[in-house]
Each structure stands twice: as structure tokens, then as C-alpha cells.
Scaffold this motif. Structure first.
Motif, PDB file in Angstrom:
ATOM      1  N   GLY A 264      50.045  27.126  85.331  1.00 39.13           N
ATOM      2  CA  GLY A 264      48.639  27.491  85.444  1.00 39.13           C
ATOM      3  C   GLY A 264      47.926  27.736  84.132  1.00 39.13           C
ATOM      4  O   GLY A 264      46.747  28.093  84.130  1.00 39.13           O
ATOM      5  N   SER A 265      48.594  27.544  83.007  1.00 37.10           N
ATOM      6  CA  SER A 265      47.980  27.876  81.721  1.00 37.10           C
ATOM      7  C   SER A 265      46.896  26.885  81.293  1.00 37.10           C
ATOM      8  O   SER A 265      46.109  27.194  80.395  1.00 37.10           O
ATOM      9  CB  SER A 265      49.048  27.954  80.626  1.00 37.10           C
ATOM     10  OG  SER A 265      49.710  26.716  80.469  1.00 37.10           O
ATOM     11  N   CYS A 266      46.825  25.720  81.939  1.00 39.69           N
ATOM     12  CA  CYS A 266      45.838  24.709  81.554  1.00 39.69           C
ATOM     13  C   CYS A 266      44.520  24.863  82.309  1.00 39.69           C
ATOM     14  O   CYS A 266      43.652  23.987  82.224  1.00 39.69           O
ATOM     15  CB  CYS A 266      46.396  23.308  81.782  1.00 39.69           C
ATOM     16  SG  CYS A 266      46.674  22.908  83.535  1.00 39.69           S
ATOM     17  N   ALA A 267      44.329  25.960  83.029  1.00 41.13           N
ATOM     18  CA  ALA A 267      43.111  26.142  83.821  1.00 41.13           C
ATOM     19  C   ALA A 267      41.878  26.215  82.937  1.00 41.13           C
ATOM     20  O   ALA A 267      41.890  26.847  81.873  1.00 41.13           O
ATOM     21  CB  ALA A 267      43.228  27.409  84.665  1.00 41.13           C
ATOM     22  N   MET A 268      40.827  25.564  83.382  1.00 42.57           N
ATOM     23  CA  MET A 268      39.536  25.620  82.700  1.00 42.57           C
ATOM     24  C   MET A 268      38.460  25.203  83.690  1.00 42.57           C
ATOM     25  O   MET A 268      38.752  24.822  84.833  1.00 42.57           O
ATOM     26  CB  MET A 268      39.522  24.742  81.447  1.00 42.57           C
ATOM     27  CG  MET A 268      39.785  23.279  81.684  1.00 42.57           C
ATOM     28  SD  MET A 268      39.985  22.312  80.141  1.00 42.57           S
ATOM     29  CE  MET A 268      41.607  22.814  79.567  1.00 42.57           C
ATOM     30  N   MET A 269      37.206  25.302  83.295  1.00 40.75           N
ATOM     31  CA  MET A 269      36.094  24.908  84.150  1.00 40.75           C
ATOM     32  C   MET A 269      35.870  23.403  84.012  1.00 40.75           C
ATOM     33  O   MET A 269      35.645  22.895  82.908  1.00 40.75           O
ATOM     34  CB  MET A 269      34.812  25.662  83.770  1.00 40.75           C
ATOM     35  CG  MET A 269      34.942  27.173  83.744  1.00 40.75           C
ATOM     36  SD  MET A 269      35.451  27.910  85.311  1.00 40.75           S
ATOM     37  CE  MET A 269      34.011  27.566  86.327  1.00 40.75           C
ATOM     38  N   VAL A 270      35.965  22.705  85.127  1.00 43.04           N
ATOM     39  CA  VAL A 270      35.793  21.254  85.153  1.00 43.04           C
ATOM     40  C   VAL A 270      34.547  20.946  85.972  1.00 43.04           C
ATOM     41  O   VAL A 270      34.522  21.164  87.190  1.00 43.04           O
ATOM     42  CB  VAL A 270      37.018  20.562  85.771  1.00 43.04           C
ATOM     43  CG1 VAL A 270      36.827  19.048  85.785  1.00 43.04           C
ATOM     44  CG2 VAL A 270      38.294  20.937  85.015  1.00 43.04           C
ATOM     45  N   ASN A 271      33.505  20.468  85.303  1.00 45.91           N
ATOM     46  CA  ASN A 271      32.213  20.250  85.959  1.00 45.91           C
ATOM     47  C   ASN A 271      31.801  21.467  86.780  1.00 45.91           C
ATOM     48  O   ASN A 271      31.356  21.355  87.927  1.00 45.91           O
ATOM     49  CB  ASN A 271      32.258  18.993  86.835  1.00 45.91           C
ATOM     50  CG  ASN A 271      32.130  17.718  86.017  1.00 45.91           C
ATOM     51  OD1 ASN A 271      31.947  17.773  84.805  1.00 45.91           O
ATOM     52  ND2 ASN A 271      32.264  16.571  86.655  1.00 45.91           N
TER      53      ASN A 271
END
Length: 249
Positions: free
Chosen positions: A63-70
Motif C-alpha cells: 500500500g505504500s504507492c497510494a496517491m491521488m489519481v485523477n
């Protein structure tokens, strides 16, 4: 597995800087089955080595790659670019919402985990002093209601997607948030735990479970298909009965 040959390009906008910054555009080769994390990695390795972001396992485990995508919080390693590119053919990436930005796509997760601590999210053995090891294992029947309730949320890995998706956290930064409250509910139902009263007091305040508006964004967007909304509702019910039956001071 060899990469599929490029079929055109994608226009990708990425947040650059800290709390004060701006979006920067990149042209990235469009490839078959590429994930959003593949795109970010390409930019960092081939176009701009100064880009900061996080990843570890690349297979949907950490889960460390989570970010806001669109505009929506996602695990980028599990998100295929072709499924999230907007109608305008563009992709916009920002750091997780509701958390301080260190730089670019990397956020400071300390406030998120501080809320776990405030919600008493650490297991406290019932039959042992704080920090000690209990002498015997407590038998928990797999079919018991408490076991089912505890198991329902135990797989949370603290990725922060629910926290970034929560409107209440956006309005009230002190709100404990879905992940911390889900953890509290898991421990409330763990019959081996001995800190129930302290934990219920911790989640009962103005920043606790009663602040939840039950919009269920946390449940809708959890990559592990957990239901923090149900956990928070469980805490509300338990606090109601505790108060009604005089179990709270």
C-alpha cells in the motif's frame, strides 16, 4: 515479460513541490497494461530523476504507492492507466489528500499513525501487565460473534487510502479517521484484549466515531474491500449501550 511496444503517448500531470507547488506535465509512452506506478517509475527513471514518490512491493501488498489519481485515492500498482485516464485523455497525479506533503508525491504519514495511537490501536493483553507477555494463550472460538467482528477489519495495512478519501478528515483534521477507528473496533472485539474501557473513551470524544457522517467513501475506496463504515457504526452502538447500561463514567 517483455514490455508491449508504445502506442502513442500519454499526457501526465504530476504535483511537484511541497505544500506550495504546482503541477508539471510530462509526455509518457502509452504501453499495453501499464499501471499508474509504471508511468511514475518511467518518469522518475527516464525523464526526471528528482521526482519523489514511494513504492515497495509493486504487487498490491504494502500500500505504500497510494496517491491521488485523477482526484481519487488509489494504489497505483494495481491501477491500470487505461481504466482511469480522463475523457480528455489526461492523467493527473497528486500526493494523498488530508496529509502533509513532504515533496512531490510523498506525504508525511506520521499524523495518520499518530491517530492510531490516539485511538489506542495497540493490543494490550488482558491477563498481563502492560508490555508483559501473557502466560497462556486465550482460546477464541472461530465461530464466535466477537471473532467475526474482529476478523472483518483485521487485514487493514495502513495505506491511508480511506483517510485520504474521508470528507470528515478534510473538514476536521483532528478526527481520528476510518483506519484508526477500524483498528479500535477490531481490538474492542478481541476478547484477549484488556484495554476496552480506555479504548472506548479514546474514540468517544468530538474527534471520535460520532463525528462520522457515514458517507462511506472509506468503504467504497478501500483496496482491501474492508468496511470501516461498519466498524465505526459498531463503535457508536457500543458507546450507546455502555452509556445506557452505566458502563461509562
Amino acid at each position: 515479460m517483455p514490455m508491449v511496444e508504445a502506442a502513442g503517448t500519454l499526457e501526465v500531470s504530476i504535483w511537484r513541490g511541497g505544500a506550495e507547488g504546482a503541477m508539471q506535465r510530462y509526455q509518457v509512452p502509452a504501453r499495453g497494461n501499464q499501471t499508474v506506478l509504471d508511468i511514475v517509475t518511467h518518469i522518475q527513471r527516464e525523464l526526471d530523476p528528482s521526482l519523489a514518490y514511494r513504492f515497495a512491493c509493486r504487487v498490491g501488498m504494502c500500500g505504500s504507492c497510494a496517491m491521488m489519481v485523477n482526484g481519487r485515492a488509489r494504489w497505483t500498482c494495481r491501477t491500470h492507466a487505461s481504466r482511469v485516464i480522463g475523457a480528455d485523455g489526461r492523467l493527473g497525479l497528486r500526493p494523498l489528500a488530508n496529509l502533509p506533503v513532504i515533496r512531490d508525491l510523498a506525504t508525511d504519514m506520521a499524523p495518520f499513525f499518530d491517530k492510531w495511537a490516539r485511538a489506542r490501536g495497540r493490543f494490550q493483553p488482558k491477563d498481563a501487565p502492560d508490555g508483559a507477555v501473557p502466560q497462556e494463550f486465550h482460546v477464541v472460538p472461530p465461530a464466535s460473534k466477537q471473532r467475526r467482528e474482529a476478523d472483518a477489519g483485521i487485514e487493514c495495512i495502513g495505506c491511508g487510502v480511506c483517510h485520504a478519501s474521508c470528507d470528515v478528515v478534510a473538514w476536521n483534521p483532528d478526527y481520528l479517521g476510518p483506519a484508526a477507528l477500524n483498528r479500535a473496533w477490531t481490538l474492542v472485539n478481541d476478547v484477549r484484549d484488556g484495554a476496552r474501557q480506555e479504548r472506548m473513551e479514546a474514540v468517544a470524544g468530538d474527534a471520535g466515531c460520532h463525528s462520522c457522517h457515514s458517507t462511506q467513501s472509506c468503504t467504497e475506496r478501500c483496496p482491501k474491500q474492508l468496511d470501516p463504515s461498519a466498524a465505526i457504526a459498531g463503535l457508536k452502538r457500543s458507546l450507546f449501550w455502555d452509556t445506557l447500561l452505566g458502563r461509562r463514567a
